[in-house]
Write an enzyme that holds these catalytic residues in place. Sequence first.
Site, PDB file in Angstrom:
ATOM      1  N   GLY A   1      10.107  -7.295  -2.407  1.00 53.49           N
ATOM      2  CA  GLY A   1       9.626  -6.011  -1.922  1.00 53.49           C
ATOM      3  C   GLY A   1       8.993  -6.170  -0.554  1.00 53.49           C
ATOM      4  O   GLY A   1       9.433  -6.981   0.264  1.00 53.49           O
ATOM      5  N   SER A   2       7.926  -5.407  -0.313  1.00 52.28           N
ATOM      6  CA  SER A   2       7.285  -5.378   1.002  1.00 52.28           C
ATOM      7  C   SER A   2       6.872  -6.772   1.468  1.00 52.28           C
ATOM      8  O   SER A   2       7.319  -7.256   2.508  1.00 52.28           O
ATOM      9  CB  SER A   2       6.076  -4.447   0.972  1.00 52.28           C
ATOM     10  N   GLN A   3       6.023  -7.453   0.700  1.00 49.73           N
ATOM     11  CA  GLN A   3       5.571  -8.782   1.102  1.00 49.73           C
ATOM     12  C   GLN A   3       6.646  -9.836   0.858  1.00 49.73           C
ATOM     13  O   GLN A   3       6.845 -10.733   1.676  1.00 49.73           O
ATOM     14  CB  GLN A   3       4.291  -9.159   0.349  1.00 49.73           C
TER      15      GLN A   3
ATOM     16  N   SER B   1      16.870  -5.219  -6.061  1.00 48.06           N
ATOM     17  CA  SER B   1      16.600  -6.038  -4.879  1.00 48.06           C
ATOM     18  C   SER B   1      17.557  -7.219  -4.750  1.00 48.06           C
ATOM     19  O   SER B   1      17.616  -7.846  -3.684  1.00 48.06           O
ATOM     20  CB  SER B   1      15.159  -6.570  -4.925  1.00 48.06           C
TER      21      SER B   1
ATOM     22  N   HIS C   1      -2.039 -12.434  -3.257  1.00 41.61           N
ATOM     23  CA  HIS C   1      -3.261 -11.718  -3.649  1.00 41.61           C
ATOM     24  C   HIS C   1      -3.843 -12.478  -4.822  1.00 41.61           C
ATOM     25  O   HIS C   1      -3.113 -13.062  -5.623  1.00 41.61           O
ATOM     26  CB  HIS C   1      -2.927 -10.271  -4.040  1.00 41.61           C
TER      27      HIS C   1
ATOM     28  N   GLY D   1       4.207  -5.760   4.680  1.00 43.11           N
ATOM     29  CA  GLY D   1       5.317  -6.663   4.933  1.00 43.11           C
ATOM     30  C   GLY D   1       6.163  -6.307   6.135  1.00 43.11           C
ATOM     31  O   GLY D   1       6.593  -7.193   6.889  1.00 43.11           O
TER      32      GLY D   1
ATOM     33  N   ASP E   1     -11.161  -7.217  -1.513  1.00 45.85           N
ATOM     34  CA  ASP E   1      -9.966  -6.374  -1.420  1.00 45.85           C
ATOM     35  C   ASP E   1     -10.086  -5.170  -2.354  1.00 45.85           C
ATOM     36  O   ASP E   1      -9.842  -4.026  -1.954  1.00 45.85           O
ATOM     37  CB  ASP E   1      -8.727  -7.199  -1.771  1.00 45.85           C
TER      38      ASP E   1
ATOM     39  N   GLU F   1     -10.520  -1.189  -1.228  1.00 43.85           N
ATOM     40  CA  GLU F   1      -9.579  -0.166  -1.700  1.00 43.85           C
ATOM     41  C   GLU F   1     -10.297   0.981  -2.406  1.00 43.85           C
ATOM     42  O   GLU F   1     -10.008   2.156  -2.172  1.00 43.85           O
ATOM     43  CB  GLU F   1      -8.567  -0.791  -2.665  1.00 43.85           C
TER      44      GLU F   1
ATOM     45  N   SER G   1     -16.602  13.348  21.858  1.00 40.45           N
ATOM     46  CA  SER G   1     -17.545  14.165  22.617  1.00 40.45           C
ATOM     47  C   SER G   1     -18.996  13.834  22.264  1.00 40.45           C
ATOM     48  O   SER G   1     -19.284  13.244  21.216  1.00 40.45           O
ATOM     49  CB  SER G   1     -17.292  15.648  22.333  1.00 40.45           C
TER      50      SER G   1
END
Length: 341
Positions: A27-29, A54, A109, A135, A192, A196, A253
């Site tokens: 997947g992503s990672q 995948s 993780h 990722g 972590d 979150e 501002s």
Amino acid sequence: MAAKIYTDKDANLAVLQNKTVAVIGFGSQGHAHALNLKDSGVNVIIGLYAGSPSRAVAAEKGFKVYDVREAAAKADIIMFCAPDLKIAPIYESEVAPVMKKGKALVFCHGFAVHYGTVKPPKDVDVFMVAPKGPGHIVRRQFLEGKGVPALIAIYQNPSKQAKKLALAWAKAIGGTRAGVIETTFQEETETDLFGEQAVLCGGATALVQAGYETLVAAGYQPEMAYFECLHELKLIVDLMNEAGIAGMRFSISETAKFGDVVTGPRIINRAVRAEMKKVLKEIQDGTFARRWIREYKTGRKTYTKLLKAGEKHPIEKVGTRLRGLMPWIARRNLKGAQAAY
């Protein structure tokens, strides 16, 4: 005391030579680790369950794809890039039976190891390499000759080579181009989860919804409430990300700055800070982990109910319509956002 930052000169890719690395999950990672390692000359194979969508993606990228147990048996180093609560059953059924002295386990993780859902044998190295970015950014930065900062942590080190392996891995994915900081599985996991829950996801979404509801209840148009409480949040976060809180204040501002410094502490007051401490305590003593594991094992009914309620919040309907007026905002396929395995 400032943490030591490791760079390219502190890592030696040679320690990964003649080793086979199995990345479990694509997947992503998973895809970023696998592709960057491969481009750095590391022998990488992919482990996925039979029927995983995948598999075709990984094969198309030039990887040999195996069932998880076969990949783990062939590998010297096995990395888990699967969702936190899927790691334990995968490990127990497919990886543990082929673990033996001299192999190494890697995590991106610390949840599974820190909370004991995975209990590695004592004669294998266990370490973490955790890029501080999604990722696709890890992959993109690598291809551009840059890198995403990363964390490493050593949990078990019977070979006395675990830190060298972790630094080499971090170098192979581009992390040492930016900088690598050593932590522990406990520190990475607890900070972590706290980030979150209290700030990045739980805190931010609850604050946005509460602000929106307050304005609408006072009779203001929902569109105005959306713009002020959600749409402009990105501007502020981007400024903080680029230049810190002080840098953000330099760019807004005088009126906004005054409202920031005098009103912010009224919103994040002693009661909120006390609740944050409770949240952190529940993470530290395992209360949250046990609750999440129990929820996951019993069908995720509360989890699903709360997510569906969030999807029906009025801000979502207003936001969908207003984002349609802003073609420069990238559209995301949220249904495909979960980590693939």
